[in-house]
Write an enzyme that holds these catalytic residues in place. Structure first.
Site, PDB file in Angstrom:
ATOM      1  N   ASN A   9       0.869  -1.184   0.000  1.00 45.57           N
ATOM      2  CA  ASN A   9       0.000   0.000   0.000  1.00 45.57           C
ATOM      3  C   ASN A   9       0.904   1.231   0.000  1.00 45.57           C
ATOM      4  O   ASN A   9       1.464   1.591   1.029  1.00 45.57           O
ATOM      5  CB  ASN A   9      -0.890  -0.032   1.255  1.00 45.57           C
ATOM      6  CG  ASN A   9      -1.718   1.230   1.399  1.00 45.57           C
ATOM      7  OD1 ASN A   9      -1.828   2.027   0.461  1.00 45.57           O
ATOM      8  ND2 ASN A   9      -2.302   1.423   2.572  1.00 45.57           N
ATOM      9  N   TRP A  10       1.037   1.845  -1.173  1.00 43.09           N
ATOM     10  CA  TRP A  10       1.983   2.975  -1.294  1.00 43.09           C
ATOM     11  C   TRP A  10       1.427   4.257  -0.685  1.00 43.09           C
ATOM     12  O   TRP A  10       2.141   5.238  -0.572  1.00 43.09           O
ATOM     13  CB  TRP A  10       2.323   3.214  -2.764  1.00 43.09           C
ATOM     14  CG  TRP A  10       3.077   2.079  -3.417  1.00 43.09           C
ATOM     15  CD1 TRP A  10       3.509   0.928  -2.813  1.00 43.09           C
ATOM     16  CD2 TRP A  10       3.477   1.993  -4.786  1.00 43.09           C
ATOM     17  NE1 TRP A  10       4.162   0.139  -3.731  1.00 43.09           N
ATOM     18  CE2 TRP A  10       4.151   0.760  -4.948  1.00 43.09           C
ATOM     19  CE3 TRP A  10       3.328   2.839  -5.898  1.00 43.09           C
ATOM     20  CZ2 TRP A  10       4.683   0.362  -6.172  1.00 43.09           C
ATOM     21  CZ3 TRP A  10       3.850   2.432  -7.120  1.00 43.09           C
ATOM     22  CH2 TRP A  10       4.522   1.210  -7.252  1.00 43.09           C
ATOM     23  N   LYS A  11       0.151   4.238  -0.332  1.00 42.86           N
ATOM     24  CA  LYS A  11      -0.514   5.445   0.200  1.00 42.86           C
ATOM     25  C   LYS A  11      -0.261   6.629  -0.745  1.00 42.86           C
ATOM     26  O   LYS A  11      -0.187   6.437  -1.952  1.00 42.86           O
ATOM     27  CB  LYS A  11      -0.048   5.724   1.626  1.00 42.86           C
ATOM     28  CG  LYS A  11      -0.119   4.484   2.520  1.00 42.86           C
ATOM     29  CD  LYS A  11      -0.019   4.803   3.977  1.00 42.86           C
ATOM     30  CE  LYS A  11       0.063   3.514   4.774  1.00 42.86           C
ATOM     31  NZ  LYS A  11      -0.090   3.683   6.193  1.00 42.86           N
ATOM     32  N   HIS A  94      -9.545   0.853   4.946  1.00 40.08           N
ATOM     33  CA  HIS A  94      -8.254   1.079   5.621  1.00 40.08           C
ATOM     34  C   HIS A  94      -8.495   2.026   6.803  1.00 40.08           C
ATOM     35  O   HIS A  94      -9.330   2.924   6.712  1.00 40.08           O
ATOM     36  CB  HIS A  94      -7.248   1.679   4.640  1.00 40.08           C
ATOM     37  CG  HIS A  94      -5.858   1.718   5.181  1.00 40.08           C
ATOM     38  ND1 HIS A  94      -5.451   2.694   6.054  1.00 40.08           N
ATOM     39  CD2 HIS A  94      -4.796   0.896   5.000  1.00 40.08           C
ATOM     40  CE1 HIS A  94      -4.180   2.473   6.382  1.00 40.08           C
ATOM     41  NE2 HIS A  94      -3.762   1.388   5.764  1.00 40.08           N
ATOM     42  N   GLU A  96      -6.971   4.499   7.827  1.00 37.69           N
ATOM     43  CA  GLU A  96      -6.830   5.933   7.501  1.00 37.69           C
ATOM     44  C   GLU A  96      -8.086   6.454   6.816  1.00 37.69           C
ATOM     45  O   GLU A  96      -8.467   7.611   7.008  1.00 37.69           O
ATOM     46  CB  GLU A  96      -5.569   6.140   6.633  1.00 37.69           C
ATOM     47  CG  GLU A  96      -4.302   5.972   7.467  1.00 37.69           C
ATOM     48  CD  GLU A  96      -3.084   5.485   6.706  1.00 37.69           C
ATOM     49  OE1 GLU A  96      -3.061   5.580   5.472  1.00 37.69           O
ATOM     50  OE2 GLU A  96      -2.154   4.984   7.374  1.00 37.69           O
ATOM     51  N   GLU A 166      -5.408  -5.214  10.628  1.00 37.91           N
ATOM     52  CA  GLU A 166      -4.446  -4.130  10.804  1.00 37.91           C
ATOM     53  C   GLU A 166      -4.731  -3.393  12.114  1.00 37.91           C
ATOM     54  O   GLU A 166      -5.554  -2.464  12.138  1.00 37.91           O
ATOM     55  CB  GLU A 166      -4.551  -3.143   9.648  1.00 37.91           C
ATOM     56  CG  GLU A 166      -4.224  -3.736   8.297  1.00 37.91           C
ATOM     57  CD  GLU A 166      -3.621  -2.684   7.375  1.00 37.91           C
ATOM     58  OE1 GLU A 166      -2.480  -2.860   6.964  1.00 37.91           O
ATOM     59  OE2 GLU A 166      -4.284  -1.678   7.109  1.00 37.91           O
ATOM     60  N   GLY A 172       2.194   2.204  10.679  1.00 36.00           N
ATOM     61  CA  GLY A 172       3.116   3.335  10.513  1.00 36.00           C
ATOM     62  C   GLY A 172       3.793   3.769  11.799  1.00 36.00           C
ATOM     63  O   GLY A 172       4.395   4.847  11.861  1.00 36.00           O
ATOM     64  N   SER A 211       3.323  -2.183  10.400  1.00 33.67           N
ATOM     65  CA  SER A 211       4.778  -2.152  10.586  1.00 33.67           C
ATOM     66  C   SER A 211       5.460  -3.484  10.269  1.00 33.67           C
ATOM     67  O   SER A 211       6.417  -3.875  10.935  1.00 33.67           O
ATOM     68  CB  SER A 211       5.127  -1.677  12.004  1.00 33.67           C
ATOM     69  OG  SER A 211       4.655  -0.352  12.202  1.00 33.67           O
ATOM     70  N   GLY A 232       2.734  -1.101   4.307  1.00 38.10           N
ATOM     71  CA  GLY A 232       2.775   0.314   3.958  1.00 38.10           C
ATOM     72  C   GLY A 232       4.208   0.767   3.709  1.00 38.10           C
ATOM     73  O   GLY A 232       4.768   0.575   2.629  1.00 38.10           O
ATOM     74  N   GLY A 233       4.823   1.338   4.740  1.00 40.51           N
ATOM     75  CA  GLY A 233       6.155   1.946   4.606  1.00 40.51           C
ATOM     76  C   GLY A 233       7.183   1.076   3.905  1.00 40.51           C
ATOM     77  O   GLY A 233       7.887   1.539   2.992  1.00 40.51           O
TER      78      GLY A 233
HETATM   79  C1  PEP Z   1      -0.798   0.080   5.912  1.00 39.93           C
HETATM   80  O1  PEP Z   1      -0.758   1.157   5.384  1.00 39.93           O
HETATM   81  O2  PEP Z   1      -1.758  -0.650   5.680  1.00 39.93           O
HETATM   82  C2  PEP Z   1       0.287  -0.321   6.797  1.00 39.93           C
HETATM   83  C3  PEP Z   1       0.199  -1.475   7.389  1.00 39.93           C
HETATM   84  O3  PEP Z   1       1.327   0.553   6.954  1.00 39.93           O
HETATM   85  P1  PEP Z   1       2.738   0.229   7.649  1.00 39.93           P
HETATM   86  O4  PEP Z   1       3.250  -1.058   7.063  1.00 39.93           O
HETATM   87  O5  PEP Z   1       3.609   1.396   7.292  1.00 39.93           O
HETATM   88  O6  PEP Z   1       2.507   0.113   9.109  1.00 39.93           O
END
Ligand code: PEP
Length: 251
Positions: A9-11, A94, A96, A166, A172, A211, A232-233
Protein backbone atom coordinates in the site's frame (compact mmCIF):
# COMPACT_ATOMS: atom_id res chain seq x y z
CA UNK A 1 -3.72 -24.55 0.79
CA UNK A 2 -3.87 -20.75 0.73
CA UNK A 3 -1.40 -18.90 -1.50
CA UNK A 4 0.27 -16.14 0.49
CA UNK A 5 -0.42 -12.60 -0.68
CA UNK A 6 1.79 -9.58 -0.05
CA UNK A 7 0.13 -6.26 -0.90
CA UNK A 8 2.08 -3.01 -1.00
CA UNK A 9 0.00 0.00 0.00
CA UNK A 10 1.98 2.97 -1.29
CA UNK A 11 -0.51 5.44 0.20
CA UNK A 12 0.08 9.02 -1.08
CA UNK A 13 3.77 8.53 -1.85
CA UNK A 14 6.02 8.49 -4.89
CA UNK A 15 6.34 10.29 -8.19
CA UNK A 16 6.85 9.04 -11.74
CA UNK A 17 10.62 8.71 -11.47
CA UNK A 18 10.49 6.95 -8.08
CA UNK A 19 7.74 4.57 -9.18
CA UNK A 20 9.44 3.68 -12.42
CA UNK A 21 12.63 2.76 -10.53
CA UNK A 22 10.74 0.80 -7.85
CA UNK A 23 8.78 -1.27 -10.38
CA UNK A 24 11.91 -1.93 -12.45
CA UNK A 25 13.57 -3.41 -9.35
CA UNK A 26 10.52 -5.33 -8.07
CA UNK A 27 9.90 -6.96 -11.46
CA UNK A 28 13.27 -8.67 -11.18
CA UNK A 29 13.61 -9.13 -7.43
CA UNK A 30 10.17 -10.64 -6.69
CA UNK A 31 10.20 -12.98 -9.70
CA UNK A 32 11.24 -16.03 -7.68
CA UNK A 33 8.78 -15.46 -4.81
CA UNK A 34 6.07 -18.08 -4.41
CA UNK A 35 3.77 -15.46 -2.89
CA UNK A 36 1.25 -13.51 -4.92
CA UNK A 37 2.60 -9.95 -5.08
CA UNK A 38 0.39 -6.87 -5.39
CA UNK A 39 1.13 -3.15 -5.56
CA UNK A 40 -1.47 -0.46 -4.84
CA UNK A 41 -0.22 2.90 -6.17
CA UNK A 42 -2.00 6.26 -5.90
CA UNK A 43 -4.82 6.47 -8.50
CA UNK A 44 -2.99 8.85 -10.85
CA UNK A 45 -0.15 6.35 -11.30
CA UNK A 46 -2.27 3.24 -11.90
CA UNK A 47 -2.04 3.55 -15.66
CA UNK A 48 1.72 4.11 -15.60
CA UNK A 49 2.26 1.20 -13.19
CA UNK A 50 0.05 -1.07 -15.32
CA UNK A 51 2.31 -0.40 -18.30
CA UNK A 52 5.48 -0.75 -16.27
CA UNK A 53 4.28 -4.12 -14.89
CA UNK A 54 3.83 -5.57 -18.37
CA UNK A 55 5.34 -9.07 -18.55
CA UNK A 56 5.45 -9.39 -14.77
CA UNK A 57 3.35 -11.50 -12.37
CA UNK A 58 2.96 -8.55 -9.99
CA UNK A 59 -0.71 -7.59 -9.69
CA UNK A 60 -2.24 -4.14 -9.63
CA UNK A 61 -4.67 -2.82 -7.01
CA UNK A 62 -6.28 0.42 -5.83
CA UNK A 63 -6.27 1.93 -2.34
CA UNK A 64 -9.95 2.89 -2.31
CA UNK A 65 -12.94 3.19 -4.64
CA UNK A 66 -16.35 4.85 -4.80
CA UNK A 67 -19.45 2.76 -4.17
CA UNK A 68 -21.06 4.61 -7.12
CA UNK A 69 -20.41 3.70 -10.74
CA UNK A 70 -20.71 7.19 -12.23
CA UNK A 71 -22.24 10.60 -11.71
CA UNK A 72 -21.75 13.85 -9.85
CA UNK A 73 -19.20 12.67 -7.28
CA UNK A 74 -16.35 15.16 -7.62
CA UNK A 75 -12.96 13.69 -6.89
CA UNK A 76 -14.11 10.07 -6.74
CA UNK A 77 -12.90 7.07 -8.76
CA UNK A 78 -15.27 4.32 -9.89
CA UNK A 79 -15.04 0.57 -10.27
CA UNK A 80 -15.56 0.69 -14.08
CA UNK A 81 -12.53 3.02 -14.18
CA UNK A 82 -10.47 0.53 -12.16
CA UNK A 83 -11.66 -2.27 -14.44
CA UNK A 84 -10.43 -0.25 -17.44
CA UNK A 85 -6.97 -0.37 -15.89
CA UNK A 86 -7.09 -4.11 -15.13
CA UNK A 87 -6.98 -3.56 -11.39
CA UNK A 88 -7.54 -6.88 -9.67
CA UNK A 89 -7.82 -5.82 -6.02
CA UNK A 90 -9.17 -2.86 -4.04
CA UNK A 91 -8.21 -2.03 -0.44
CA UNK A 92 -11.38 -1.15 1.48
CA UNK A 93 -11.91 0.28 4.94
CA UNK A 94 -8.25 1.08 5.62
CA UNK A 95 -8.03 2.67 9.08
CA UNK A 96 -6.83 5.93 7.50
CA UNK A 97 -10.01 6.02 5.41
CA UNK A 98 -12.09 5.25 8.48
CA UNK A 99 -10.43 7.80 10.77
CA UNK A 100 -9.50 10.64 8.35
CA UNK A 101 -12.42 10.39 5.90
CA UNK A 102 -15.16 9.16 8.24
CA UNK A 103 -15.79 5.88 6.43
CA UNK A 104 -18.29 3.88 8.46
CA UNK A 105 -18.75 0.11 8.59
CA UNK A 106 -21.90 0.57 6.50
CA UNK A 107 -20.11 2.58 3.80
CA UNK A 108 -17.30 0.01 3.70
CA UNK A 109 -19.97 -2.67 3.24
CA UNK A 110 -21.48 -0.74 0.30
CA UNK A 111 -18.04 -0.44 -1.29
CA UNK A 112 -17.41 -4.16 -0.70
CA UNK A 113 -20.66 -5.11 -2.42
CA UNK A 114 -19.95 -2.82 -5.39
CA UNK A 115 -16.37 -4.11 -5.69
CA UNK A 116 -17.39 -7.76 -5.70
CA UNK A 117 -20.19 -7.04 -8.20
CA UNK A 118 -17.68 -5.36 -10.54
CA UNK A 119 -15.50 -8.48 -10.46
CA UNK A 120 -12.63 -7.01 -8.43
CA UNK A 121 -11.31 -8.59 -5.24
CA UNK A 122 -11.89 -6.60 -2.04
CA UNK A 123 -9.17 -6.46 0.64
CA UNK A 124 -11.28 -5.64 3.68
CA UNK A 125 -9.26 -3.96 6.46
CA UNK A 126 -10.29 -4.38 10.08
CA UNK A 127 -8.50 -3.49 13.29
CA UNK A 128 -8.73 -1.94 16.72
CA UNK A 129 -7.22 1.22 18.17
CA UNK A 130 -4.81 1.09 21.12
CA UNK A 131 -7.55 2.26 23.46
CA UNK A 132 -9.84 -0.51 22.24
CA UNK A 133 -7.11 -3.14 22.70
CA UNK A 134 -6.29 -1.89 26.16
CA UNK A 135 -9.93 -2.08 27.17
CA UNK A 136 -10.18 -5.64 25.83
CA UNK A 137 -12.45 -4.74 22.93
CA UNK A 138 -10.29 -6.04 20.07
CA UNK A 139 -12.51 -8.94 19.03
CA UNK A 140 -15.68 -6.94 19.52
CA UNK A 141 -14.42 -4.17 17.19
CA UNK A 142 -12.97 -6.52 14.59
CA UNK A 143 -16.13 -8.64 14.77
CA UNK A 144 -18.38 -5.62 14.26
CA UNK A 145 -16.32 -4.37 11.27
CA UNK A 146 -16.28 -7.83 9.68
CA UNK A 147 -19.84 -8.91 10.38
CA UNK A 148 -21.36 -5.65 9.16
CA UNK A 149 -19.89 -6.47 5.76
CA UNK A 150 -20.76 -10.18 5.82
CA UNK A 151 -24.36 -9.45 6.88
CA UNK A 152 -24.79 -6.81 4.17
CA UNK A 153 -23.03 -8.65 1.34
CA UNK A 154 -23.69 -12.31 2.16
CA UNK A 155 -20.93 -14.78 2.98
CA UNK A 156 -20.97 -16.11 -0.60
CA UNK A 157 -19.48 -12.77 -1.69
CA UNK A 158 -16.33 -13.58 0.30
CA UNK A 159 -15.12 -16.27 -2.11
CA UNK A 160 -12.63 -13.90 -3.77
CA UNK A 161 -12.22 -11.50 -0.87
CA UNK A 162 -9.23 -11.03 1.40
CA UNK A 163 -9.35 -9.73 4.99
CA UNK A 164 -6.49 -7.67 6.40
CA UNK A 165 -6.12 -7.47 10.16
CA UNK A 166 -4.45 -4.13 10.80
CA UNK A 167 -4.25 -3.04 14.43
CA UNK A 168 -4.42 0.75 14.18
CA UNK A 169 -1.71 1.15 16.84
CA UNK A 170 0.73 -0.79 14.64
CA UNK A 171 0.19 1.10 11.37
CA UNK A 172 3.12 3.34 10.51
CA UNK A 173 4.27 3.34 14.13
CA UNK A 174 7.09 0.79 14.06
CA UNK A 175 5.18 -1.13 16.77
CA UNK A 176 4.32 -4.51 15.30
CA UNK A 177 1.86 -6.92 16.86
CA UNK A 178 3.66 -9.92 18.30
CA UNK A 179 3.25 -13.12 16.29
CA UNK A 180 1.01 -14.42 19.11
CA UNK A 181 -1.20 -11.31 19.07
CA UNK A 182 -1.53 -11.54 15.30
CA UNK A 183 -2.27 -15.28 15.31
CA UNK A 184 -4.90 -14.91 18.05
CA UNK A 185 -6.86 -12.28 16.12
CA UNK A 186 -6.41 -14.03 12.77
CA UNK A 187 -7.74 -17.29 14.23
CA UNK A 188 -10.67 -15.39 15.72
CA UNK A 189 -11.44 -13.79 12.34
CA UNK A 190 -11.40 -17.20 10.67
CA UNK A 191 -13.68 -18.58 13.38
CA UNK A 192 -16.12 -15.67 12.89
CA UNK A 193 -16.26 -16.37 9.15
CA UNK A 194 -16.71 -20.09 9.88
CA UNK A 195 -19.88 -19.25 11.81
CA UNK A 196 -21.30 -18.35 8.38
CA UNK A 197 -19.51 -20.92 6.20
CA UNK A 198 -16.69 -23.28 7.13
CA UNK A 199 -15.40 -23.76 3.59
CA UNK A 200 -15.16 -20.01 2.94
CA UNK A 201 -13.33 -19.59 6.26
CA UNK A 202 -10.82 -22.31 5.40
CA UNK A 203 -10.05 -20.73 2.04
CA UNK A 204 -10.07 -17.07 3.16
CA UNK A 205 -6.71 -15.30 3.15
CA UNK A 206 -6.21 -13.16 6.25
CA UNK A 207 -3.29 -10.74 5.91
CA UNK A 208 -1.51 -9.01 8.76
CA UNK A 209 -0.71 -5.30 8.43
CA UNK A 210 1.06 -2.93 10.79
CA UNK A 211 4.78 -2.15 10.59
CA UNK A 212 5.68 -5.36 8.75
CA UNK A 213 9.34 -5.17 7.75
CA UNK A 214 12.12 -7.36 6.40
CA UNK A 215 13.10 -8.35 9.94
CA UNK A 216 9.74 -9.39 11.38
CA UNK A 217 7.90 -10.74 8.31
CA UNK A 218 9.04 -14.38 8.60
CA UNK A 219 7.93 -14.83 12.21
CA UNK A 220 4.57 -13.17 11.54
CA UNK A 221 3.91 -15.22 8.41
CA UNK A 222 4.94 -18.47 10.13
CA UNK A 223 1.64 -18.45 12.01
CA UNK A 224 -1.02 -20.84 10.79
CA UNK A 225 -3.69 -18.20 10.17
CA UNK A 226 -1.45 -15.43 8.79
CA UNK A 227 -1.57 -15.65 5.00
CA UNK A 228 0.71 -12.77 4.07
CA UNK A 229 0.81 -9.05 4.69
CA UNK A 230 -0.54 -5.64 3.83
CA UNK A 231 2.56 -3.48 3.86
CA UNK A 232 2.77 0.31 3.96
CA UNK A 233 6.16 1.95 4.61
CA UNK A 234 8.31 -1.06 3.72
CA UNK A 235 6.56 -1.46 0.35
CA UNK A 236 8.33 1.69 -0.85
CA UNK A 237 11.77 0.10 -0.40
CA UNK A 238 12.53 -2.50 -3.05
CA UNK A 239 14.91 -4.55 -0.89
CA UNK A 240 12.59 -4.63 2.11
CA UNK A 241 9.46 -5.40 0.10
CA UNK A 242 11.31 -8.16 -1.76
CA UNK A 243 12.45 -9.72 1.53
CA UNK A 244 8.85 -9.62 2.81
CA UNK A 245 7.61 -11.31 -0.39
CA UNK A 246 10.31 -14.00 -0.09
CA UNK A 247 9.34 -14.58 3.57
CA UNK A 248 5.68 -14.99 2.61
CA UNK A 249 6.50 -17.30 -0.28
CA UNK A 250 8.66 -19.50 1.93
CA UNK A 251 5.79 -20.35 4.33
C1 PEP B 1 -0.80 0.08 5.91
O1 PEP B 1 -0.76 1.16 5.38
O2 PEP B 1 -1.76 -0.65 5.68
C2 PEP B 1 0.29 -0.32 6.80
C3 PEP B 1 0.20 -1.47 7.39
O3 PEP B 1 1.33 0.55 6.95
P1 PEP B 1 2.74 0.23 7.65
O4 PEP B 1 3.25 -1.06 7.06
O5 PEP B 1 3.61 1.40 7.29
O6 PEP B 1 2.51 0.11 9.11
Amino acid sequence: MRTALVAGNWKMNGDSAFISELIKELKVSTKSSDAEVLVCPPFVYLSEVKQALSGSAIKLGAQNVSQNNNGAFTGEISLPMLNDLDCEYVILGHSERRSLYAETDELVAEKFIATEKAGLKPILCVGETLEERESDQTLEVVGRQLKTVINAAGIEKFVNAVVAYEPVWAIGTGKTATPEQAQDVHAAIRAMVAEYDADTAAKLRVLYGGSVNAGNAAELFANEDVDGGLVGGASLKANDFTAICQAAGAQ
